[in-house]
Design an enzyme around this catalytic site. Structure first.
Site, short mmCIF file in Angstrom:
data_model
loop_
_atom_site.label_atom_id
_atom_site.label_comp_id
_atom_site.label_asym_id
_atom_site.label_seq_id
_atom_site.Cartn_x
_atom_site.Cartn_y
_atom_site.Cartn_z
NE ARG A 35 14.45 -8.96 41.39
CZ ARG A 35 15.73 -9.21 41.17
NH1 ARG A 35 16.11 -10.44 40.83
NH2 ARG A 35 16.63 -8.25 41.28
CB SER B 59 -0.58 13.45 8.89
OG SER B 59 0.02 12.65 9.89
CE1 TYR C 24 -4.23 1.66 0.96
CE2 TYR C 24 -2.79 3.08 2.25
CZ TYR C 24 -4.02 2.83 1.68
OH TYR C 24 -5.04 3.74 1.84
CD GLU D 131 -3.72 2.90 8.08
OE1 GLU D 131 -4.86 3.35 7.89
OE2 GLU D 131 -2.92 2.71 7.17
N GLY E 248 5.34 -0.94 4.04
CA GLY E 248 5.86 -2.26 4.39
C GLY E 248 5.70 -3.22 3.24
NE ARG F 12 6.15 2.04 38.33
CZ ARG F 12 7.40 1.54 38.36
NH1 ARG F 12 7.91 1.09 39.51
NH2 ARG F 12 8.12 1.48 37.27
CB THR G 105 3.71 7.18 13.49
OG1 THR G 105 4.41 7.62 14.66
CG2 THR G 105 3.92 8.18 12.37
CB THR H 254 3.56 7.25 3.76
OG1 THR H 254 2.41 7.04 4.58
CG2 THR H 254 4.52 8.19 4.47
#
Length: 664
Positions: free
Chosen positions: A310, A144, A135, A424, A177, A333, A422, A138
């Site tokens: 751990r 964008s 595809y 899509e 890609g 966290r 980043t 870009t």
């Protein structure tokens, strides 16, 4: 065996039906069965080993990926796997490859933008992989801003062909890609020019390489853009650069479902609404949200199991040390990230049904929910990928120093995932699109137009602008309606405040520009509300399995109240809650962490990931972490000899004071 017994004890004392939770996570018993079979099929095949991936040089790494994808295709055909099974198999192979773009972008582009005739010609070839596609949108100079793409496709009526050309360096296709070394074809996006007029960006099917010897065709310059972030990771993918030098293609290779060019060069719009393109966009972003839940769940599974194994500190009198998962700082966290993984799984599940609904409406020429669906999927893509990328890195930190080892699986998982922030759609750009939609929705409230879908709460604006949160005790925060109203009030008030400030600017565009940071925050508030709402709706469904509903309620409350705690400033500034109510949130979170703690290992077990898929010595199901770490260290090529290469040339001269010093 102490380490193994530690996790075994956690599982023995679980207070809910883990098998039932696995079905909830998978979506159905059928999906669980398919995932289980494909995961084990991949894990048992030596071709799909990945423990050495981070040690391979780029050429060797890429060749190894080609081997895996060819072997996967062979197994898919030998076993007559269904499309669903093949997709799951590729997922568990867990290696970015050209097939991701072939099946995920090239084929859907032809399906969505090609005519029936074009689909009959190209899709059988693609389904059999007799051609391999990518595809190519870009460019080096534009990502964008799709409307700014520079590649041209100029129609030549003399030959009935389009001339595809890269007029500038910045018009080079950059990043697709599969383009660098593998793809034989591409859907190329270029400016359609005919009769001297530029008609904007359109898709064209362009052959790039010979189907005989794979060499680039005349006029095509193509290659890989180079090594990327991390070891292994996304370097298995041949992201490419592509330039065209007046490459001619037949006129019928313009994807013509939405518009056509006649033999004489006339540009003609078809009767098919252009809005149908949004259906593909909704589909792609829905899969990205689903991928976010999988990546985050993988990271928290590793961090949770290792945190239970751990042991550090906690002993004052020579007794046993405490597992780090028992420390409140670790829970504070880690547990919200576990809750986020479940939240993203359920909102991704809901997005599937949204895609089906949007598709059916579009086919019936009903565009009433399209803008809202587009904004919703854009915002959720941004929210889930940002949280997941940050969450994977937080899980690495939660694993201490060992989390920094490649063998922990977390550095490579982080490196392979972060491009999702980043591709899509850049996450900030997408949030600004959501903000524009929210501003438009707010402006239409006075016209009597009812907001739809995920913005329906704005129809209750009069109440939400004035309501006061009725929470008086910490337990009041366990009331879903109290949580829902607080999030709705915050989202509405932030959106209205932005709309008022934008209206004060000399022009709307200047207002948007100056207030863009505030608009992004308003968009985030809206998107967080969507996820909270869908999590609450999921928990309120009839859920089978002893204790499963109770655990999901705990996770839902942790997700919502942790967001409230993190964004307390928004809730206070907008008057959605009081400082005292904010303090009660912290109190309730501590209680929820204590409730989740006894079941937390089995809650991540419900993801049902094999050790092969996790790819982590720290996240092993058996908890046998330290022997595995020790064994893994000796596999490094540096340890192939006791004395390193370079000793005689560089170490011995230093030790023996035999360095030859240059005379100045």
């Amino acid at each position: 065996m102490e380490r193994l017994d530690n996790l075994a004890h956690e599982r023995e004392t679980a207070q809910f039906d883990v098998e039932a939770m696995k079905i909830v996570w998978a979506g159905s018993k059928h999906e669980l069965d398919v995932s289980d079979r494909m995961a084990r099929l991949v894990a048992s095949d030596p071709v799909f080993r990945k423990d050495n991936r981070t040690m391979l040089a780029r050429k060797e790494l890429f060749k190894n990926t080609l081997k895996k994808t060819a072997h996967a295709w062979k197994r898919i055909n030998e076993l007559h796997l269904t499309e669903e099974e093949a997709s799951k198999m590729r997922f568990f192979i867990d290696e970015p490859a050209y097939t991701d773009l072939h099946w995920g972008m090239f084929v859907p582009a032809i399906k969505g933008q090609g005519t029936e005739e074009q689909q009959k010609k190209w899709l059988p070839l693609a389904y059999k992989m007799q051609i391999i596609g990518c595809y190519a949108q870009t460019e080096l100079g534009h990502g964008s801003n799709v409307q700014g793409l520079e590649t041209t496709a100029t129609f030549d009526p003399k030959t009935d062909e389009f001339i595809i050309h890269s007029p500038t360096l910045t018009s080079s296709k950059w990043w697709p890609g599969g383009l660098g070394k593998v793809s034989t074809h591409a859907v190329v996006y270029a400016r359609l020019i005919t009769e001297g007029k530029d008609y904007g960006i359109h898709g064209f099917i362009v052959q790039l390489r010979s189907l005989d010897d794979h060499s680039p065709l005349p006029g095509i310059t193509v290659g890989d853009i180079g090594n990327k972030f991390g070891s292994g990771a996304y370097n298995t993918m041949d992201n490419g650069v592509l330039q065209f030098d007046h490459v001619r293609i037949p006129r019928d290779q313009l994807l013509m479902r939405l518009s056509q060019v006649t033999r004489e060069g006339k540009y003609v719009q078809s009767d098919v609404p252009r809005q149908l393109l949004y259906s593909t966009m909704v589909y792609v972003r829905q899969t990205i949200v689903a991928d976010a839940s999988r990546a985050l769940s993988r990271a928290v599974c590793i961090a949770t199991r290792y945190s239970a194994v751990r042991k550090q500190f906690g002993s004052q009198d020579g007794g046993p040390e405490s597992a780090v998962i028992n420390y409140k700082t670790q829970q504070n966290r880690l547990f919200p990230l576990i809750a986020s993984a479940y939240a993203f799984r359920f909102v991704g599940e809901w997005l599937k049904s949204l895609y089906t609904d949007v598709t059916q409406r579009l086919q019936a020429n009903d565009f009433s929910t399209l803008a809202e669906a587009h904004a919703c999927t854009a915002g959720l893509k941004s929210l889930t990928t940002s949280v997941t990328a940050d969450g994977i890195e937080e899980c690495r930190k939660l694993c201490g120093g060992h989390g920094y080892l490649s063998s922990s699986g977390l550095p490579e998982l982080f490196a392979v995932y972060i491009p999702a922030c980043t591709y899509e759609g850049d996450n900030i750009v997408l949030l600004l699109q959501v903000a524009r939609f929210l501003m438009k929705t707010v402006s239409q409230l006075t016209t009597g137009k009812k907001p739809v879908g995920t913005t329906a709460y704005m129809g209750n604006i009069e109440h939400l602008m004035q309501c006061r949160c009725m929470v008086n005790t910490a337990d009041d925060w366990l009331n879903p309606s109290a949580i829902q109203e607080a999030f709705e009030a915050r989202a509405v008030r932030m959106a209205v405040n932005c709309a008022q400030n934008v209206s004060k600017a000399p022009s709307q565009e200047e207002g948007f520009l100056n207030l863009s940071a505030d608009l992004v925050e308003a968009a985030i508030a809206h998107c967080q509300l969507i996820v909270v709402t869908k999590f609450i709706e999921k928990v309120q469904q009839d859920i089978m399995g002893n204790g499963v509903k109770e655990q999901l309620e705990i996770l839902c409350n942790i997700y919502a109240l942790n967001l409230l705690h993190k964004h307390l400033g928004d809730f206070l500034v907008t008057g959605s809650i009081t400082p005292k109510q904010g303090a009660l949130v912290s109190e309730q979170l501590r209680s929820l962490y204590s409730k989740l703690r006894p079941n937390v290992v089995t809650i991540v077990d419900a993801f049902n990931y094999t050790d092969h898929y996790l790819g982590s010595v720290l996240g092993r199901y058996d908890g046998n972490v330290y022997p595995a770490l020790y064994e893994e260290a000796w596999k490094d090529p540096l340890n192939e000899s006791a004395v390193p290469e370079g000793y005689e040339e560089y170490i011995r001269p230093v030790l023996k004071q035999q360095l030859r010093l240059a005379r100045l």
